[in-house]
Design a protein around this motif. Structure first.
Motif, PDB file in Angstrom:
ATOM      1  N   TRP A  27       0.813  -1.217   0.000  1.00 63.35           N
ATOM      2  CA  TRP A  27       0.000   0.000   0.000  1.00 63.35           C
ATOM      3  C   TRP A  27       0.842   1.260   0.000  1.00 63.35           C
ATOM      4  N   THR A  28       2.059   1.201   0.514  1.00 67.15           N
ATOM      5  CA  THR A  28       2.950   2.353   0.394  1.00 67.15           C
ATOM      6  C   THR A  28       3.277   2.603  -1.071  1.00 67.15           C
ATOM      7  N   ASN A  29       3.620   1.540  -1.794  1.00 66.48           N
ATOM      8  CA  ASN A  29       3.918   1.660  -3.218  1.00 66.48           C
ATOM      9  C   ASN A  29       2.726   2.262  -3.968  1.00 66.48           C
ATOM     10  N   GLY A  30       1.535   1.732  -3.657  1.00 73.48           N
ATOM     11  CA  GLY A  30       0.341   2.155  -4.373  1.00 73.48           C
ATOM     12  C   GLY A  30      -0.010   3.603  -4.127  1.00 73.48           C
ATOM     13  N   VAL A  31       0.014   4.023  -2.875  1.00 68.46           N
ATOM     14  CA  VAL A  31      -0.365   5.397  -2.549  1.00 68.46           C
ATOM     15  C   VAL A  31       0.699   6.377  -3.044  1.00 68.46           C
ATOM     16  N   PHE A  32       1.974   6.029  -2.889  1.00 66.99           N
ATOM     17  CA  PHE A  32       3.025   6.918  -3.390  1.00 66.99           C
ATOM     18  C   PHE A  32       2.859   7.126  -4.892  1.00 66.99           C
ATOM     19  N   ALA A  33       2.670   6.040  -5.638  1.00 68.40           N
ATOM     20  CA  ALA A  33       2.520   6.155  -7.091  1.00 68.40           C
ATOM     21  C   ALA A  33       1.297   6.985  -7.457  1.00 68.40           C
ATOM     22  N   ALA A  34       0.181   6.744  -6.772  1.00 69.21           N
ATOM     23  CA  ALA A  34      -1.053   7.470  -7.089  1.00 69.21           C
ATOM     24  C   ALA A  34      -0.937   8.943  -6.722  1.00 69.21           C
ATOM     25  N   PHE A  35      -0.270   9.257  -5.622  1.00 68.05           N
ATOM     26  CA  PHE A  35      -0.040  10.662  -5.273  1.00 68.05           C
ATOM     27  C   PHE A  35       0.861  11.330  -6.316  1.00 68.05           C
ATOM     28  N   ARG A  36       1.986  10.719  -6.623  1.00 68.72           N
ATOM     29  CA  ARG A  36       2.966  11.339  -7.512  1.00 68.72           C
ATOM     30  C   ARG A  36       2.411  11.562  -8.916  1.00 68.72           C
ATOM     31  N   ASP A  37       1.641  10.604  -9.403  1.00 68.70           N
ATOM     32  CA  ASP A  37       1.130  10.713 -10.768  1.00 68.70           C
ATOM     33  C   ASP A  37      -0.290  11.266 -10.818  1.00 68.70           C
ATOM     34  N   GLY A  38      -0.832  11.634  -9.665  1.00 67.92           N
ATOM     35  CA  GLY A  38      -2.199  12.157  -9.606  1.00 67.92           C
ATOM     36  C   GLY A  38      -2.257  13.491  -8.906  1.00 67.92           C
TER      37      GLY A  38
END
Length: 511
Positions: free
Chosen positions: A493-504
């Motif tokens: 979930w760290t990977n998922g949220v970081f990616a979604a924040f950075r690209d969103g």
């Protein structure tokens, strides 16, 4: 001490405690492994009944060594945390997804791991199985990184679990088949049908109704002041939900810890302590002073006495999803019934769960109305799901700035207890819920601030260690700590949220 599970019992795999009896207890109580999860995840090398018989025959012989016996008869699990890639953080996350994928389509006698029809993504580290609420936040990153195929396979697995067991378990282990986790299946459906959520809800209407029925089991005929499993009625008749577990034994993955906690609980029945510990595990917040009469003392845990604000907001979201799906399917009666349920629960969130004196949402002690529950990050869930009024959201933004905003993101609580879901720790799912909830009500600057602080800390820790972690210290650039086990890396979930924040959220221009 075991309470029979209410549905599909014939399909439920026996747990390690049920399979191995005194062998299991000895291994856990004598701490053969530093982490109690190691033994419950081990695979037997022979039939469990044969291993148990050998143990009974050999245990009192001179020179018997329990650790040697276990190593001779079980294949012990390894950690699933990939390490050492040392790429840029976004490239590292993209490279991690295939390394966190597992497949287990055939059940094995004595193995606690449940079979699933599709490949799945594990969190990492000691967490070697599919987890429920973790997976929603993992899916955010999978979709962001173009791995929609994996996200769809996760959704298919959760639909399978609903069809097979009548609910989604905490994780796909036999010893977790007595509890669920925060009900985010409807958000998974929404994510994968972002262009037309109602169509997605219609296509999964049966599964959504099955999950709702699980959480509402026992509601019919429930008198004021009574509770049954996960449903309760307050003294004045309001219908709400709580976390629960259908067993009242120690958690098998933390057997020794739970036995020791019950021993410190004074005159409380040990079964009640164990039930509340298990219910805390169902919440996903295992553990926090949020659940305790005395936040500093885990032995005072009283999870089942609380109607959690986040759970009831999620159930309002689930009821609204069913209403939308039923309307799209042409089932007007169901649509109207669930729209009314959602509206009633939203009104209860805005009244019963709102602390006008403190200007924030909080859990509700349904057994003691005079108990003012503290502010936690769970109070942002009504904003995330659109269940707050605008003045309530504005007040929550003020309280977040004053009490929960740390140098590196959002604190879980203001409590300092040594538990992992308390200060100074911050967790990926809570950053996501807070930022998206605040942005929904016009507080885009604060939302962006939370996301930027948390992502910057995650990146600094990654540059220093090469690791992505399950939790972080929100005050300093270091891994989070506390709780029953070492901080794990991987991490879904760290990977998922970081990616979604950075690209969103963080890719859009600042307000």
């Amino acid at each position: 001490m075991t309470v029979p599970l209410p549905r599909a019992a014939e399909r439920l795999a026996a747990t390690p405690y049920e399979l191995y009896g005194e062998l299991f207890i000895d291994v856990q109580m004598q701490r053969v492994f530093g982490d109690g999860k190691s033994f419950v995840d081990a695979r037997p090398k022979a039939a469990p009944a044969l291993i148990r018989a050998r143990f009974e025959a050999e245990r009192r012989q001179p020179g018997f060594a329990l650790a040697d016996f276990v190593h001779a008869h079980f294949v012990l699990p390894g950690h699933s945390a990939p390490v050492g890639l040392r790429l840029g953080i976004r490239e590292h996350i993209r490279a991690l997804w295939p390394l966190l994928v597992r497949e287990h389509t055939q059940a094995q006698d004595g193995d606690s791991l449940l079979a699933l029809p599709q490949p799945y993504v594990v969190p990492g580290g000691r967490f070697r199985e599919l987890y429920y609420w973790d997976s929603y936040f993992t899916m955010r990153g999978l979709v962001t990184d173009g791995r929609r195929d994996l996200a769809e396979q996760l959704l298919a697995n959760f639909a399978y679990l609903l069809d097979s067991y009548g609910f989604i378990p905490n994780a796909t282990r036999s010893y977790m088949l007595s509890r669920s986790q925060p009900p985010l299946f409807f958000k998974m459906v929404e994510l994968l049908h972002a262009d037309d959520p109602a169509a997605g809800f219609a296509g999964h209407l049966g599964a959504l109704k099955t999950e709702h029925a699980f959480w509402m089991d026992g509601a019919a005929g429930l008198a004021p002041g009574q509770a049954h499993r996960r449903v309760l009625r307050t003294a004045d008749g309001a219908l709400l939900n709580r976390y629960w577990d259908d067993r009242c034994t120690p958690r098998e993955e933390s057997w020794r810890e739970d036995v020791e906690t019950a021993e410190k609980a004074g005159g409380r029945p040990r079964e009640q302590v164990w039930r509340d510990l298990r219910a805390g595990a169902e919440s996903g917040w295992d553990f926090s002073g949020r659940w305790c009469t005395d936040p500093a003392d885990i032995a005072t845990i009283a999870t089942t006495a609380l109607a959690p604000v986040d759970l009831n907001a999620l159930l309002a979201g689930l009821e609204n999803a069913i209403a939308l799906g039923a309307a799209r399917s042409g089932d007007t009666a169901t649509a109207q019934a669930f729209a009314a349920r959602a509206a009633t629960r939203r009104e209860l969130l805005q009244t019963r769960f709102w602390r006008a004196d403190a200007r924030h949402f909080a859990d509700l002690n349904w057994t003691h109305a005079g108990d003012p529950r503290p502010l936690t990050a769970a109070a942002l869930m009504p904003l995330y799901l659109g269940m707050a009024t605008q003045p309530q959201a504005d007040a929550m933004a003020t309280q977040v700035r004053r009490q929960l905003l740390g140098a590196n993101g959002l604190l879980s609580t203001t409590l300092v207890t040594g538990q992992q879901w308390d200060a100074p720790n911050g967790w990926a799912p809570l950053q996501w819920v807070a930022a998206l909830g605040l942005a929904r009500y016009g507080h885009a600057e604060l939302a962006r601030d939370i996301a930027e602080r948390w992502c910057a800390s995650v990146q600094r820790v990654y540059l220093a260690t090469g690791r992505l972690l399950e939790k972080y210290d929100v005050a300093r650039d270091r891994p989070g700590g506390g709780g029953e086990y070492e901080t794990q890396d991987g991490f879904g979930w760290t990977n998922g949220v970081f990616a979604a924040f950075r690209d969103g959220l963080l890719k859009t221009p600042a307000p």
